[in-house]
Write a protein that holds these residues in place. Structure first.
Motif, PDB file in Angstrom:
ATOM      1  N   SER A  29      -2.326-144.251  63.650  1.00  0.00           N
ATOM      2  CA  SER A  29      -2.051-144.836  62.335  1.00  0.00           C
ATOM      3  C   SER A  29      -1.014-145.940  62.422  1.00  0.00           C
ATOM      4  CB  SER A  29      -1.598-143.756  61.354  1.00  0.00           C
ATOM      5  OG  SER A  29      -2.639-142.853  61.084  1.00  0.00           O
ATOM      6  N   VAL A  30      -0.018-145.770  63.284  1.00  0.00           N
ATOM      7  CA  VAL A  30       0.941-146.853  63.516  1.00  0.00           C
ATOM      8  C   VAL A  30       0.193-148.102  63.964  1.00  0.00           C
ATOM      9  CG1 VAL A  30       2.845-147.665  64.953  1.00  0.00           C
ATOM     10  CG2 VAL A  30       2.884-145.331  64.073  1.00  0.00           C
ATOM     11  N   GLN A  31      -0.707-147.925  64.931  1.00  0.00           N
ATOM     12  CA  GLN A  31      -1.454-149.056  65.459  1.00  0.00           C
ATOM     13  C   GLN A  31      -2.389-149.658  64.414  1.00  0.00           C
ATOM     14  OE1 GLN A  31      -0.621-150.086  68.594  1.00  0.00           O
ATOM     15  NE2 GLN A  31      -1.735-151.945  68.008  1.00  0.00           N
ATOM     16  N   ALA A  32      -3.015-148.789  63.604  1.00  0.00           N
ATOM     17  CA  ALA A  32      -3.929-149.275  62.569  1.00  0.00           C
ATOM     18  C   ALA A  32      -3.226-150.222  61.610  1.00  0.00           C
ATOM     19  CB  ALA A  32      -4.529-148.096  61.805  1.00  0.00           C
ATOM     20  N   GLY A  81     -19.156-141.862  62.508  1.00  0.00           N
ATOM     21  CA  GLY A  81     -18.115-140.912  62.121  1.00  0.00           C
ATOM     22  C   GLY A  81     -18.425-139.454  62.381  1.00  0.00           C
ATOM     23  N   HIS A  82     -19.715-139.082  62.349  1.00  0.00           N
ATOM     24  CA  HIS A  82     -20.059-137.678  62.590  1.00  0.00           C
ATOM     25  C   HIS A  82     -20.719-137.453  63.949  1.00  0.00           C
ATOM     26  CE1 HIS A  82     -24.252-138.687  61.428  1.00  0.00           C
ATOM     27  NE2 HIS A  82     -23.681-139.414  60.493  1.00  0.00           N
ATOM     28  N   VAL A  83     -20.578-138.437  64.844  1.00  0.00           N
ATOM     29  CA  VAL A  83     -21.112-138.271  66.206  1.00  0.00           C
ATOM     30  C   VAL A  83     -20.429-137.104  66.902  1.00  0.00           C
ATOM     31  CG1 VAL A  83     -21.198-139.345  68.497  1.00  0.00           C
ATOM     32  CG2 VAL A  83     -21.844-140.664  66.480  1.00  0.00           C
ATOM     33  N   GLY A  84     -19.148-136.919  66.625  1.00  0.00           N
ATOM     34  CA  GLY A  84     -18.406-135.831  67.256  1.00  0.00           C
ATOM     35  C   GLY A  84     -18.953-134.452  66.952  1.00  0.00           C
ATOM     36  N   THR A 136     -15.833-137.947  72.022  1.00  0.00           N
ATOM     37  CA  THR A 136     -16.034-139.152  71.220  1.00  0.00           C
ATOM     38  C   THR A 136     -14.731-139.921  71.061  1.00  0.00           C
ATOM     39  OG1 THR A 136     -17.796-138.004  70.003  1.00  0.00           O
ATOM     40  CG2 THR A 136     -16.906-140.020  69.029  1.00  0.00           C
ATOM     41  N   ILE A 137     -13.634-139.220  70.828  1.00  0.00           N
ATOM     42  CA  ILE A 137     -12.323-139.873  70.697  1.00  0.00           C
ATOM     43  C   ILE A 137     -11.964-140.607  71.981  1.00  0.00           C
ATOM     44  CG2 ILE A 137      -9.839-139.431  70.515  1.00  0.00           C
ATOM     45  CD1 ILE A 137     -10.536-137.169  68.536  1.00  0.00           C
ATOM     46  N   SER A 138     -12.212-139.975  73.122  1.00  0.00           N
ATOM     47  CA  SER A 138     -11.895-140.582  74.406  1.00  0.00           C
ATOM     48  C   SER A 138     -12.702-141.866  74.623  1.00  0.00           C
ATOM     49  CB  SER A 138     -12.178-139.588  75.536  1.00  0.00           C
ATOM     50  OG  SER A 138     -11.825-140.138  76.788  1.00  0.00           O
ATOM     51  N   PHE A 139     -13.980-141.834  74.279  1.00  0.00           N
ATOM     52  CA  PHE A 139     -14.832-143.019  74.422  1.00  0.00           C
ATOM     53  C   PHE A 139     -14.362-144.136  73.483  1.00  0.00           C
ATOM     54  CE2 PHE A 139     -18.455-145.499  72.897  1.00  0.00           C
ATOM     55  CZ  PHE A 139     -18.921-146.036  74.089  1.00  0.00           C
ATOM     56  N   LEU A 140     -14.033-143.786  72.245  1.00  0.00           N
ATOM     57  CA  LEU A 140     -13.585-144.785  71.278  1.00  0.00           C
ATOM     58  C   LEU A 140     -12.278-145.445  71.723  1.00  0.00           C
ATOM     59  CD1 LEU A 140     -14.354-142.949  67.916  1.00  0.00           C
ATOM     60  CD2 LEU A 140     -15.450-145.032  68.760  1.00  0.00           C
ATOM     61  N   ALA A 141     -11.421-144.677  72.390  1.00  0.00           N
ATOM     62  CA  ALA A 141     -10.152-145.235  72.869  1.00  0.00           C
ATOM     63  C   ALA A 141     -10.387-146.327  73.911  1.00  0.00           C
ATOM     64  CB  ALA A 141      -9.269-144.131  73.430  1.00  0.00           C
ATOM     65  N   VAL A 142     -11.417-146.176  74.730  1.00  0.00           N
ATOM     66  CA  VAL A 142     -11.770-147.223  75.693  1.00  0.00           C
ATOM     67  C   VAL A 142     -12.182-148.489  74.950  1.00  0.00           C
ATOM     68  CG1 VAL A 142     -13.373-147.897  77.529  1.00  0.00           C
ATOM     69  CG2 VAL A 142     -12.458-145.561  77.463  1.00  0.00           C
ATOM     70  N   TYR A 143     -12.956-148.302  73.889  1.00  0.00           N
ATOM     71  CA  TYR A 143     -13.361-149.441  73.057  1.00  0.00           C
ATOM     72  C   TYR A 143     -12.146-150.135  72.450  1.00  0.00           C
ATOM     73  CZ  TYR A 143     -15.138-151.882  68.920  1.00  0.00           C
ATOM     74  OH  TYR A 143     -15.399-152.819  67.956  1.00  0.00           O
ATOM     75  N   PHE A 183     -12.990-143.584  64.343  1.00  0.00           N
ATOM     76  CA  PHE A 183     -12.000-142.662  64.908  1.00  0.00           C
ATOM     77  C   PHE A 183     -11.540-141.583  63.932  1.00  0.00           C
ATOM     78  CE2 PHE A 183      -7.525-141.474  65.154  1.00  0.00           C
ATOM     79  CZ  PHE A 183      -7.482-140.843  66.390  1.00  0.00           C
ATOM     80  N   PHE A 184     -11.124-141.982  62.745  1.00  0.00           N
ATOM     81  CA  PHE A 184     -10.487-141.010  61.857  1.00  0.00           C
ATOM     82  C   PHE A 184     -11.388-139.842  61.449  1.00  0.00           C
ATOM     83  CE2 PHE A 184      -7.243-144.343  61.350  1.00  0.00           C
ATOM     84  CZ  PHE A 184      -6.116-143.563  61.586  1.00  0.00           C
ATOM     85  N   PRO A 185     -12.712-140.047  61.228  1.00  0.00           N
ATOM     86  CA  PRO A 185     -13.553-138.866  60.971  1.00  0.00           C
ATOM     87  C   PRO A 185     -13.562-137.872  62.134  1.00  0.00           C
ATOM     88  CG  PRO A 185     -14.673-140.851  60.291  1.00  0.00           C
ATOM     89  CD  PRO A 185     -13.453-141.299  61.034  1.00  0.00           C
ATOM     90  N   GLN A 186     -13.417-138.363  63.371  1.00  0.00           N
ATOM     91  CA  GLN A 186     -13.416-137.458  64.527  1.00  0.00           C
ATOM     92  C   GLN A 186     -12.192-136.545  64.498  1.00  0.00           C
ATOM     93  OE1 GLN A 186     -16.246-137.857  65.967  1.00  0.00           O
ATOM     94  NE2 GLN A 186     -16.615-139.907  65.142  1.00  0.00           N
TER      95      GLN A 186
END
Length: 399
Positions: free
Chosen positions: A18-21, A61-64, A72-79, A110-113
């Motif tokens: 959230s800080v980064q967002a 958002g509901h892929v997780g 899913t969170i780990s993959f999104l972080a790479v993105y 990210f946030f839905p995950q």
């Protein structure tokens, strides 16, 4: 014996992201103001961003739920790491718009995950439902304060720092979440503080699924409407303060009043849970919407700008608390889906609010425009609440 906890590492992750967002969103709005965008043009950039956010929420958002929240969170972080690299060069109008879209996709997905992961894991631990949503909102709203406060300052003084932080945070997130998944699977492992297991009496409304669905729809609509004021303030205040003769680099320290308002609301509504299922109290709390417009009309100095932002935060946080509570806890085994729908609403209001608000500000001026905006939205909000409650009364009489 394991130490009991109130918060866990995924609350910390929500805080950091959230800080980064908000570092990124304030960079976008502050850079747009610095480049000479009009209020309407700033609103258009936010609309494009919000469409990307909303589309990512409902599609990714509901892929997780199917493939695992942590993976899913780990993959999104790479993105996000790749997007942060691009952001280093987003200092012109075209690059700014592209960056807004790319980062909007990440945060929308990210946030839905993390919402779904926390709701699923803490429900299994039988934590009190208001405490599940309350502690999550406290985690991200605290991060928002830091991002909003320092975003404009860093945009002017050291914009590269914003993106270096993005690279560090995304890289560490991908690594640590991946390791956590390998060790503990797709649930959060922690021993909750015993007070979190004490269910409040009013939380019994959760057992009435029909009532929960009605309340979920009602407050998602009201969240969208009330949040229009909050998002307009976040997007337009840097330019509005520049026009008032304030330095752009200091705009965040006044705009952050909105996020302080969000945090204060979450703390109060987490401590006092009498609002759960009580439409009368909810209606009283929603009076912060017209009050925001009245205060804004008299905003001529830093103190009044701060108070306007503070109440704008209230207009968002009050219906947000209602919407996320009834949304995430109204359908068993659908935490990811409900989190995605909730974030879609958030994404859309972050675009519509700044655009409509920007058009009013350009036409009527910032202060008068915000007054008209808030009072108009207030009428619609109370009309919706009356219509929903009338429909419930009619159903009860028919039984």
């Amino acid at each position: 014996m394991r130490r009991q906890k109130i918060f866990h590492k995924y609350h910390f992750l929500s805080f950091v992201i959230s800080v980064q967002a908000y570092l990124y969103s304030t960079y976008i709005n502050s850079t747009a103001a610095k480049l000479g965008f009009s209020f309407t043009q700033i609103g258009l950039v936010n609309l494009i961003l919000s469409i990307a956010y909303a589309m990512a929420s409902v599609t990714l958002g509901h892929v997780g739920t199917r493939y695992g929240y942590k993976r899913t969170i780990s993959f999104l972080a790479v993105y996000l790491f790749i997007v942060s690299m691009f952001g280093l060069f987003a200092n012109n109008p075209e690059g700014l718009v592209i960056f807004a879209v790319l980062q909007g996709i990440f945060f929308g997905a990210f946030f839905p995950q993390v919402e779904g992961l926390i709701a699923k894991s803490e429900s299994l631990l039988r934590i009190d439902p208001p405490s599940i949503t309350g502690r999550f909102t406290l985690s991200w709203s605290t991060g928002n304060i830091i991002g909003v406060a320092f975003g404009p300052f860093l945009t002017v003084r050291a914009p590269g720092v914003i993106f270096v932080l993005g690279l560090i945070i995304s890289g560490m997130t991908s690594l640590l979440v991946s390791l956590d998944y390998q060790k503990f699977g797709d649930t959060i492992t922690f021993t909750p503080y015993r007070k979190l297991l004490e269910h409040s009496q009013n939380a019994s409304v959760v057992t009435n699924k029909n009532a929960m669905r009605k309340l979920r729809l009602e407050y998602r609509i009201i969240l969208f409407l009330g949040g229009l004021i909050y998002t307009s303030v976040l997007a337009s205040f840097p330019k509005l303060m520049m026009l008032a003769g304030l330095k752009l680099e200091n705009a965040g320290f006044l705009t952050v009043g909105a996020n302080i308002g969000v945090l204060l609301t979450f703390v109060i509504l987490q401590s006092w849970k009498g609002w759960v299922g009580n439409e009368y109290f909810c209606g009283i709390l929603l009076s912060v919407v017209p009050m925001t417009g009245i205060i804004a009309f008299f905003a001529k100095n830093p103190l009044m700008f701060f108070l306007t932002a503070l109440f704008a935060g209230f207009t968002y946080a009050v219906p947000y608390t209602f919407a996320i509570f009834y949304g995430l806890l109204s359908e068993e085994e659908e935490h990811g889906k409900q989190g995605a729908l909730h974030e879609m609403v958030i994404g859309l209001l972050f675009g519509v609010g700044p655009l409509v608000g920007g058009m009013l500000f350009d036409k009527l001026g910032g202060n008068l425009g915000l007054l008209v905006y808030a009072l108009s939205i207030s009428v619609v909000i109370y009309l919706i609440q009356l219509l929903f409650n009338f429909a419930v009364q009619q159903q009860n009489q028919a039984k």
